[in-house]
Design a protein around this motif. Sequence first.
Motif, PDB file in Angstrom:
ATOM      1  N   LEU A 102      17.290  61.895  38.725  1.00  0.00           N
ATOM      2  CA  LEU A 102      18.041  60.884  39.465  1.00  0.00           C
ATOM      3  C   LEU A 102      19.266  61.479  40.144  1.00  0.00           C
ATOM      4  O   LEU A 102      19.584  61.150  41.290  1.00  0.00           O
ATOM      5  N   GLN A 109      17.487  61.767  33.975  1.00  0.00           N
ATOM      6  CA  GLN A 109      18.809  61.690  34.598  1.00  0.00           C
ATOM      7  C   GLN A 109      19.020  62.846  35.571  1.00  0.00           C
ATOM      8  O   GLN A 109      19.621  62.673  36.642  1.00  0.00           O
ATOM      9  N   GLU A 115      20.136  61.417  44.145  1.00  0.00           N
ATOM     10  CA  GLU A 115      21.349  60.794  44.673  1.00  0.00           C
ATOM     11  C   GLU A 115      22.135  61.733  45.574  1.00  0.00           C
ATOM     12  O   GLU A 115      22.888  61.291  46.449  1.00  0.00           O
TER      13      GLU A 115
END
Length: 319
Positions: A192, A189, A196
């Motif tokens: 990610l 996570q 982003e």
Amino acid sequence: MKDSQGQILYVGKAKNLKNRVQSYFRNSNNHSPKIKKLVKHLRDFDYILTDTEFEAFMLECQLIKSIKPLYNRMMKSPQSFIYISISLTGKHRKIDIAYNPIEYDGKVYFGPYTSRSNVERALRGLKECFKLDCSNPNGTNSACLNYSLGSCLGRCLGGPAEQTYNDILDRFIGFLKGTDMSIFEDLNQMMLNASETFDFEAASAYRDHTQAVSSLLKKEKVIGFTEENHNIVAIERLTDSTIKLFLIKRTDILYSDNYAAAGNIEEKIKTDISAYFKKDEANAAGDISRHEIDAAHIIYRYLHSGICSYLHSRKLAGP
């Protein structure tokens, strides 16, 4: 390789024996002091031919373990196998690297691992991502330097940060046991989230940390597979007309033989399998020792190399 008294100095393996032996006498200026010393005392050779590369690896491992040649010991670090140790008790718990696990010392150990650099890389990634690198864990409620640099979550200050630190260690223990993947999920996570926000440098770092931590679990698969004490039947094709059968238990080859790959050999193979596994059925599974890890890795790599076909079960022998 032997000296003038017939003492075995070194055990090695080679696909091309001539080239391997010549390599010790060519370009001697580039050799390490240990190799130069070995060649100086070398007077004779013995060699054993094997049908397969797998047998050569296993034989080398077996001979080194039983004979303990001087130069095999000199060329292999005594700290070859390492463990991750995590303390379970005390106010200031610690994650560290160990070489010799000690029973009942208030710590849990994982391993053995064969690469210190891989383990260090994984632990460094874990500490960086979860801010576990406290430079003053035994301090008296004063912030350490790493806290000001953003790499310590504040366990040096006491209070809830200490419990957060311990919770992360517990989750890491669960990860290494294969019962809690939340550490791995959090690392993914983080990667990610960085992607982003277009922070690709951070995303790349998180990716590397994730892969390093994941490798610890992959190493454990070798250990777990061996500890399950499988009966393994492996068959490798030598030629168009010949196959090689191996019956393996844990880290030992119980039996091996060549069979003509023609006619009805199924019943003979079944008989041999049953006979040899029944002889060994009393041996129980257990924790793998550091003395077994080399053979365990050889067998595991062989079975997953695509060179052979294999079946494994705890009950291949059967009644």
